[in-house]
Design an enzyme around this catalytic site. Structure first.
Site, PDB file in Angstrom:
ATOM      1  N   HIS A 226      -2.953   6.743   7.397  1.00 12.85           N
ATOM      2  CA  HIS A 226      -2.007   7.726   6.852  1.00 12.85           C
ATOM      3  C   HIS A 226      -2.731   9.001   6.406  1.00 12.85           C
ATOM      4  CE1 HIS A 226       1.954   5.943   6.867  1.00 12.85           C
ATOM      5  NE2 HIS A 226       1.561   4.856   6.231  1.00 12.85           N
TER       6      HIS A 226
ATOM      7  N   HIS B 112      -4.486   0.566   7.505  1.00 12.66           N
ATOM      8  CA  HIS B 112      -3.156   1.176   7.636  1.00 12.66           C
ATOM      9  C   HIS B 112      -3.057   2.414   6.737  1.00 12.66           C
ATOM     10  CE1 HIS B 112       1.430   0.880   7.903  1.00 12.66           C
ATOM     11  NE2 HIS B 112       1.254   1.684   6.870  1.00 12.66           N
ATOM     12  N   GLU B 113      -3.567   2.279   5.506  1.00 11.94           N
ATOM     13  CA  GLU B 113      -3.479   3.406   4.550  1.00 11.94           C
ATOM     14  C   GLU B 113      -4.427   4.538   4.922  1.00 11.94           C
ATOM     15  OE1 GLU B 113      -0.759   0.963   3.087  1.00 11.94           O
ATOM     16  OE2 GLU B 113      -0.963   3.130   2.941  1.00 11.94           O
TER      17      GLU B 113
ATOM     18  N   CYS C  49       6.253   0.095   7.770  1.00 11.64           N
ATOM     19  CA  CYS C  49       5.807   1.238   6.975  1.00 11.64           C
ATOM     20  C   CYS C  49       6.975   1.767   6.141  1.00 11.64           C
ATOM     21  CB  CYS C  49       5.282   2.338   7.909  1.00 11.64           C
ATOM     22  SG  CYS C  49       4.590   3.742   7.003  1.00 11.64           S
ATOM     23  N   LEU C  50       6.667   2.103   4.888  1.00 13.28           N
ATOM     24  CA  LEU C  50       7.720   2.620   3.996  1.00 13.28           C
ATOM     25  C   LEU C  50       8.273   3.951   4.501  1.00 13.28           C
ATOM     26  CD1 LEU C  50       6.040   1.802   0.572  1.00 13.28           C
ATOM     27  CD2 LEU C  50       8.008   0.633   1.578  1.00 13.28           C
TER      28      LEU C  50
ATOM     29  N   GLN D  65       2.581   9.966   2.002  1.00 13.48           N
ATOM     30  CA  GLN D  65       3.940   9.412   1.999  1.00 13.48           C
ATOM     31  C   GLN D  65       4.803   9.938   0.851  1.00 13.48           C
ATOM     32  OE1 GLN D  65       2.274   5.186   2.542  1.00 13.48           O
ATOM     33  NE2 GLN D  65       4.203   5.120   3.655  1.00 13.48           N
TER      34      GLN D  65
ATOM     35  N   GLY E  41       0.848  -1.195   0.000  1.00 12.06           N
ATOM     36  CA  GLY E  41       0.000   0.000   0.000  1.00 12.06           C
ATOM     37  C   GLY E  41       0.873   1.231   0.000  1.00 12.06           C
TER      38      GLY E  41
HETATM   39  O1  SB7 Z   1       1.521   2.936   4.002  1.00 13.27           O
HETATM   40  C1  SB7 Z   1       2.082   1.925   3.238  1.00 13.27           C
HETATM   41  N1  SB7 Z   1       3.156   1.314   3.885  1.00 13.27           N
HETATM   42  O2  SB7 Z   1       3.958   2.105   4.579  1.00 13.27           O
HETATM   43  C2  SB7 Z   1       3.658   0.070   3.328  1.00 13.27           C
HETATM   44  C3  SB7 Z   1       3.286  -1.105   4.183  1.00 13.27           C
HETATM   45  C4  SB7 Z   1       1.811  -1.229   4.346  1.00 13.27           C
HETATM   46  C5  SB7 Z   1       1.350  -2.233   5.352  1.00 13.27           C
HETATM   47  C6  SB7 Z   1       0.016  -2.519   5.410  1.00 13.27           C
HETATM   48  C7  SB7 Z   1      -0.472  -3.436   6.318  1.00 13.27           C
HETATM   49  C8  SB7 Z   1       0.381  -4.073   7.189  1.00 13.27           C
HETATM   50  C9  SB7 Z   1       1.729  -3.812   7.151  1.00 13.27           C
HETATM   51  C10 SB7 Z   1       2.224  -2.885   6.223  1.00 13.27           C
HETATM   52 NI    NI Z   2       2.620   3.033   5.903  1.00 15.90          NI
END
Ligand code: SB7
Ligand code: NI
Length: 183
Positions: free
Chosen positions: A157, A153-154, A110-111, A65, A60
């Site tokens: 953000h 999660h998104e 998270c990225l 971001q 995601g």
């Molecule tokens: O927002 C996007 N992100 O930072 C990338 C990872 C997204 C993610 C989503 C659900 C569980 C773990 C990680």
């Molecule tokens: Ni994230």
């Protein structure tokens, strides 16, 4: 194309800013943003491209971001039946959710976070969501499992919330009430 240098990291104020409703019809800029975000996820999950451009794999990506306050995020992942989910959710909402909670037993990442933050992140086990597509079409979906977790999660953000805000500070691995773990 979006590269890791385009992804802002914790400490950048945009990660703590609420994204703003997107107006329709989308401007060309907003359309390009949506396309680029989804393409990042596809690229990051392709071993050759990810290796070539040093991309961290993601399922995601939210506009915050990449330092944009458009209320949209991209998701690109397979559900538990192996069905490919791949879309950009614009002005997304959770319209209802299960009483039951869930959490990834391995925690979340998270990225925009260059460190491991361990602990259970409580999420609704099942969510009914609504959003607009880039063409302005209203979509309604019922999600569970990893798609449900990723959507939440998104959406966090877009509201300036980071996954670790939801981890129990006193005991990161404390039992989550009414929950079933997601392995
Ligand atoms: O927002 C996007 N992100 O930072 C990338 C990872 C997204 C993610 C989503 C659900 C569980 C773990 C990680
Ligand atoms: Ni994230």
């Amino acid at each position: 194309m979006i590269l890791m240098d385009d992804i802002i990291r914790e400490g950048h104020p945009t990660l703590r800013t609420k994204a703003e409703e997107v107006k329709f019809p989308l401007t060309d800029e907003a359309k390009q943003l949506a396309e680029n975000m989804l393409q990042y996820l596809i690229n990051s999950q392709d071993p050759e491209i990810a290796d070539k451009y040093d991309l961290r794999s993601g399922i995601g990506l939210a506009a915050n971001q990449i330092n944009s306050l458009h209320r949209m995020f991209a998701l690109h992942l397979k559900d538990e039946n192996g069905e490919q989910l791949s879309f950009v959710a614009i002005n997304p909402k959770v319209v209802s959710h299960s009483v039951e909670n869930t959490y990834l037993t391995g925690g979340e990442g998270c990225l925009s976070v260059d460190r491991n933050v361990s602990g259970y992140v409580p999420r609704h086990a099942r969510v009914t969501v609504k959003f607009k597509t880039v063409d302005g079409e209203e979509k309604k979906m019922r999600l569970k499992g990893l798609p449900a977790i990723a959507f939440q999660h998104e959406l966090d953000h877009l509201n300036g919330i980071m996954f670790y805000d939801r981890i129990n500070e006193k005991n990161p691995f404390a039992e989550i009430p009414d929950s079933k773990p997601y392995e």
